[in-house]
Design a protein around this motif. Structure first.
Motif, mmCIF file in Angstrom:
data_model
loop_
_atom_site.group_PDB
_atom_site.id
_atom_site.type_symbol
_atom_site.label_atom_id
_atom_site.label_comp_id
_atom_site.label_asym_id
_atom_site.label_seq_id
_atom_site.Cartn_x
_atom_site.Cartn_y
_atom_site.Cartn_z
ATOM 1 N N ILE A 88 -68.107 -89.977 -48.124
ATOM 2 C CA ILE A 88 -67.109 -89.177 -47.416
ATOM 3 C C ILE A 88 -67.854 -88.305 -46.424
ATOM 4 N N VAL A 89 -67.332 -88.232 -45.203
ATOM 5 C CA VAL A 89 -67.899 -87.379 -44.174
ATOM 6 C C VAL A 89 -66.933 -86.220 -43.945
ATOM 7 N N PHE A 90 -67.470 -85.000 -44.088
ATOM 8 C CA PHE A 90 -66.702 -83.788 -43.843
ATOM 9 C C PHE A 90 -67.198 -83.156 -42.549
ATOM 10 N N ASN A 91 -66.263 -82.696 -41.740
ATOM 11 C CA ASN A 91 -66.602 -81.936 -40.543
ATOM 12 C C ASN A 91 -66.751 -80.478 -40.957
ATOM 13 N N ILE A 92 -67.860 -79.871 -40.584
ATOM 14 C CA ILE A 92 -68.157 -78.499 -40.971
ATOM 15 C C ILE A 92 -68.217 -77.618 -39.729
ATOM 16 N N LYS A 93 -67.666 -76.436 -39.856
ATOM 17 C CA LYS A 93 -67.647 -75.434 -38.784
ATOM 18 C C LYS A 93 -67.056 -76.007 -37.501
ATOM 19 N N GLY A 94 -65.800 -76.373 -37.599
ATOM 20 C CA GLY A 94 -65.102 -76.868 -36.413
ATOM 21 C C GLY A 94 -65.736 -78.100 -35.825
ATOM 22 N N ASN A 95 -66.272 -78.954 -36.688
ATOM 23 C CA ASN A 95 -66.880 -80.219 -36.290
ATOM 24 C C ASN A 95 -68.244 -80.042 -35.613
ATOM 25 N N ASN A 96 -68.879 -78.877 -35.787
ATOM 26 C CA ASN A 96 -70.227 -78.675 -35.250
ATOM 27 C C ASN A 96 -71.275 -79.388 -36.092
ATOM 28 N N TYR A 97 -71.002 -79.522 -37.370
ATOM 29 C CA TYR A 97 -71.939 -80.134 -38.306
ATOM 30 C C TYR A 97 -71.234 -81.195 -39.132
ATOM 31 N N ARG A 98 -72.028 -82.069 -39.744
ATOM 32 C CA ARG A 98 -71.481 -83.128 -40.592
ATOM 33 C C ARG A 98 -72.113 -83.056 -41.974
#
Length: 97
Positions: free
Chosen positions: A56-66
Motif C-alpha cells: 500500500i502506498v500512502f501519500n504523506i504531507k499533502g503528497n510531498n512524501y510517499r
C-alpha cells in the motif's frame, strides 16, 4: 495494527523535519486501527494506492512524501518498507521493496 518498524519513520523525519507530524499522525492512526481488508484502509485513507504483493502506498504531507507498507491482514501487521520523497519513490519498485 502492529507496525514494524517505527525506526524507519524516525530516521526519515530526522532528515525531513516537516514530515514528522504527518508521519506520527499516520503511525498513531494505523496503530489504533484494525484493518482487515483494503476497504477498511480506503475508508480512512481515500488516496491510498493498493499494489501487488499486499503493498500500500500512502501519500504523506499533502503528497510531498510517499510511504510504502506491506500488510498482513490476517495477523494485523504493517511492515514499513519505504518512506521517501517523490524522487526517491520513483527509483524503487513499490511492489517488491
Amino acid at each position: 495494527m502492529r507496525i514494524i518498524s517505527r525506526k524507519m519513520l524516525r530516521e526519515f523525519w530526522d532528515r525531513h523535519p516537516d514530515a514528522r507530524q504527518p508521519l506520527q499522525a499516520w503511525h498513531d492512526d494505523a496503530k489504533r486501527a484494525r484493518w482487515r481488508t483494503p476497504s477498511d484502509i480506503k475508508n480512512v485513507y481515500r488516496n491510498a494506492s493498493f499494489l501487488a504483493n499486499n503493498r500500500i502506498v500512502f501519500n504523506i504531507k499533502g503528497n510531498n512524501y510517499r510511504l510504502i507498507v506491506a500488510v498482513q491482514y490476517s495477523h494485523g501487521i504493517l511492515y514499513i518498507r519505504f518512506v521517501g520523497t517523490h524522487a526517491e519513490y520513483d527509483k524503487v519498485d513499490a511492489t517488491t521493496v
